[in-house]
Design an enzyme around this catalytic site. Structure first.
Site, PDB file in Angstrom:
ATOM      1  N   ASP A 120      -3.906  -1.324  -3.513  1.00 32.72           N
ATOM      2  CA  ASP A 120      -3.398  -1.340  -4.883  1.00 32.72           C
ATOM      3  C   ASP A 120      -2.605  -0.089  -5.242  1.00 32.72           C
ATOM      4  O   ASP A 120      -2.579   0.338  -6.401  1.00 32.72           O
ATOM      5  CB  ASP A 120      -4.543  -1.537  -5.898  1.00 32.72           C
ATOM      6  CG  ASP A 120      -5.310  -2.816  -5.647  1.00 32.72           C
ATOM      7  OD1 ASP A 120      -4.688  -3.779  -5.163  1.00 32.72           O
ATOM      8  OD2 ASP A 120      -6.524  -2.852  -5.925  1.00 32.72           O
ATOM      9  N   LYS A 169       2.226  -1.195  -3.591  1.00 35.25           N
ATOM     10  CA  LYS A 169       3.051  -1.580  -2.440  1.00 35.25           C
ATOM     11  C   LYS A 169       4.046  -2.677  -2.813  1.00 35.25           C
ATOM     12  O   LYS A 169       5.207  -2.647  -2.406  1.00 35.25           O
ATOM     13  CB  LYS A 169       2.160  -2.081  -1.278  1.00 35.25           C
ATOM     14  CG  LYS A 169       1.207  -1.025  -0.755  1.00 35.25           C
ATOM     15  CD  LYS A 169       0.288  -1.574   0.316  1.00 35.25           C
ATOM     16  CE  LYS A 169      -0.704  -2.600  -0.184  1.00 35.25           C
ATOM     17  NZ  LYS A 169      -1.694  -2.112  -1.149  1.00 35.25           N
ATOM     18  N   GLY A 175      -3.258  -8.580  -3.463  1.00 31.24           N
ATOM     19  CA  GLY A 175      -2.631  -8.953  -4.733  1.00 31.24           C
ATOM     20  C   GLY A 175      -1.545  -7.940  -4.997  1.00 31.24           C
ATOM     21  O   GLY A 175      -1.833  -6.784  -5.271  1.00 31.24           O
ATOM     22  N   HIS A 176      -0.289  -8.349  -4.809  1.00 31.10           N
ATOM     23  CA  HIS A 176       0.829  -7.425  -4.945  1.00 31.10           C
ATOM     24  C   HIS A 176       1.625  -7.789  -6.198  1.00 31.10           C
ATOM     25  O   HIS A 176       2.181  -8.884  -6.284  1.00 31.10           O
ATOM     26  CB  HIS A 176       1.718  -7.480  -3.698  1.00 31.10           C
ATOM     27  CG  HIS A 176       1.002  -7.060  -2.439  1.00 31.10           C
ATOM     28  ND1 HIS A 176       1.534  -7.189  -1.187  1.00 31.10           N
ATOM     29  CD2 HIS A 176      -0.219  -6.495  -2.256  1.00 31.10           C
ATOM     30  CE1 HIS A 176       0.680  -6.717  -0.284  1.00 31.10           C
ATOM     31  NE2 HIS A 176      -0.399  -6.311  -0.916  1.00 31.10           N
ATOM     32  N   GLN A 219      -3.637  -4.207   1.702  1.00 35.05           N
ATOM     33  CA  GLN A 219      -4.787  -3.320   1.591  1.00 35.05           C
ATOM     34  C   GLN A 219      -4.321  -1.862   1.758  1.00 35.05           C
ATOM     35  O   GLN A 219      -3.184  -1.556   1.427  1.00 35.05           O
ATOM     36  CB  GLN A 219      -5.890  -3.669   2.595  1.00 35.05           C
ATOM     37  CG  GLN A 219      -6.605  -4.979   2.313  1.00 35.05           C
ATOM     38  CD  GLN A 219      -5.795  -6.222   2.621  1.00 35.05           C
ATOM     39  OE1 GLN A 219      -5.283  -6.367   3.711  1.00 35.05           O
ATOM     40  NE2 GLN A 219      -5.680  -7.121   1.674  1.00 35.05           N
TER      41      GLN A 219
END
Ligand code: GDP
Ligand code: IMO
Ligand code: MG
Length: 434
Positions: A13, A16, A40-41, A225
């Site tokens: 988080d 990225k 989750g991007h 990650q």
């Protein structure tokens, strides 16, 4: 043209997604190499928010082709839904997404096993079935994307695996939610149909990337990650189940290490973590709660509150070494505005020992006490800053200190979640591809 790898330097988080989208402006391919729907991007473009889980963040740039590599674990239901959602929002995915036949399928039973074995509770996982699907991959009983293209083989493999899974669940005191034969029948039909639908996208992505690189096209490998969630180099056992460090880009895409020319590390200006495990610089009490609300630190995948703390230099130094980071991107600097002082952990103390890198024994992490340096804070909103000169002197000093402490130049400073909220720092050596 060698490939660029983008890696999270902390526990995920770091922002990225935003940076991949930004670099996507000058990239031909964006390739995901590990993880699955646990990622989750978040990318904000013209006020619209997109949260990508499986599809590379490069998809938001129309000219970019995207790869889901062999190192990724693919939840088909999730993938189909993500494609549908993007297409319904005007993002063309068909023809631009290349899915490795060698990627492993993440099936609903992986979530059932994770829950039955309480892995989710022990580690504080995203409950997406990540641990069990990588266990199957390493145990050589996984089902791969290419199996979708042969309905008979898919049916047989599902029958075999469901029998094994039923035993595993029974051992953990749980059961399949429906009779095994019925599940096998339904899934064989459903996943073969998805396979037919995706057939044009499925193929040898390693070959496609090698050919692209040979033609001189630019490839950006999108990490998911973060370094300290790596199965080998993270805070084991509070990690994910895959390689999240730069070496994972080679194995997770089939590139040779020689084809990787640059590694970009993304770090938040402070530290966050979701899930269990050690966190030496974590804020406690009311300050921690206030900071989290102010910073909007809630998980993009699970909505869980993220634990927050000061920047941790032993971690950053280790991330630089493990990944071979050439250039850093510092995100969320705007969030630190208004604090009277900012602390940075420059080392850890365990009793009388002083460590400038994290300990190798994960148990020792819990005993690390940070040694802080205090720096002056700054006032004012950074969100409008676009050039280094727009940044208050205290911010520039903070950035310069990080460069000195890590030995790596900070190339980009992110001052907001929007695509344009970025400050490009002067280039003294090396260069970033945007
Ligand atoms: P990722 O998993 O590394 O892609 O990061 P996430 O998307 O899970 O979390 C990063 C969060 O920070 C998202 O909500 C982004 O929109 C947001 N973000 C990224 N960069 C910045 C920044 O510079 N400032 C602020 N305020 N938010 C940012
Ligand atoms: P992105 O790509 C933050 C964490 C989970 C848990 C541990 C194991 O958005 O940075 P898993 O479900 O992978 O078995 O969970 O890893 N985790 C993440 N934390 N960002 C992520 O992805 C994460 N993916 C997994 O919270 O602590
Ligand atoms: Mg995330």
């Amino acid at each position: 043209m060698p490939a660029t790898v983008l890696i999270g330097c902390q526990w995920g988080d770091e922002g990225k997604g935003k940076i991949v989208d930004l670099l996507g402006e000058r990239t031909d391919w964006v390739a995901r190499f590990s993880g699955g729907p646990n990622a989750g991007h978040t990318v904000k473009v013209d006020g619209e928010t997109f949260i990508l889980h499986l599809i590379p963040s490069g998809i938001l740039r129309p000219s970019v082709r995207c790869v889901i590599g062999n190192g990724v674990v693919v939840d088909l239901d999730h993938l189909v839904e993500e494609i549908r959602t993007l297409e319904s929002r005007g993002i063309r995915v068909a023809g631009r997404l290349h899915l490795s036949g060698a990627a492993h399928l993440l099936l609903p039973y992986h979530r059932w096993i994770e829950e039955a074995q309480r892995q989710d509770v022990r580690v504080g996982t995203t409950k997406r079935g990540i641990g069990p699907v990588y266990q199957d991959k390493m145990g050589r009983c996984g089902i791969r994307v290419e199996d979708l293209l042969d309905p008979d083989r898919l049916r047989r493999r599902l029958r075999e695996e469901l029998e094994r899974v039923e035993g595993t669940l029974r051992g953990a005191g749980a059961r399949l939610p429906r009779p095994r034969a019925e599940i096998a029948r339904r899934w064989s039909r459903r996943y073969a149909e998805i396979g037919r639908h995706l057939a044009g996208s499925i193929g040898d992505t390693t070959d496609r990337l090698h050919r692209a690189l040979a033609r001189g096209e630019r490839v950006l490998c999108e990490g998911s990650q973060g370094t300290f969630l790596d199965i080998d180099h993270g805070t084991y056992p509070f990690v994910t189940a895959a390689a999240t460090t730069a070496g994972g880009a080679a194995t997770g895409l089939g590139l040779s290490p020689r084809q990787i020319g640059r590694v970009v590390g993304v770090a938040k200006a402070y530290t966050t973590r979701v899930g269990n495990g050690p966190f030496p610089t974590q804020f406690g009490g009311r300050f921690g709660d206030r900071f989290r609300r102010h910073a909007g630190e809630f998980g993009a995948t699970t909505g869980r509150p993220r634990r927050c703390g000061w920047l941790d230099l032993p971690m950053l130094r280790q991330a630089v070494r493990l990944n071979g980071i050439d250039e850093l991107v510092l995100t969320k600097l705007d969030v630190l505005g208004g604090l009277p002082e900012i602390r940075v952990a420059v080392a850890y103390r365990i009793g009388r020992r002083r460590l400038t890198l994290p300990p190798t024994d994960p148990g020792l992490w819990e005993r690390c006490r940070p040694e802080y340096v205090r720096l002056p804070g700054w006032r004012g909103d950074l969100a409008g800053a676009r050039r280094p000169a727009d940044l208050p002197p205290a911010v520039r000093r903070y950035v310069a200190r990080i460069e000195t402490w890590t030995g790596v130049p900070v190339r980009l400073v992110s001052v907001g979640s929007g695509r344009e909220e970025i400050v490009r720092m002067p280039r003294s050596r090396g260069s970033i591809s945007s």
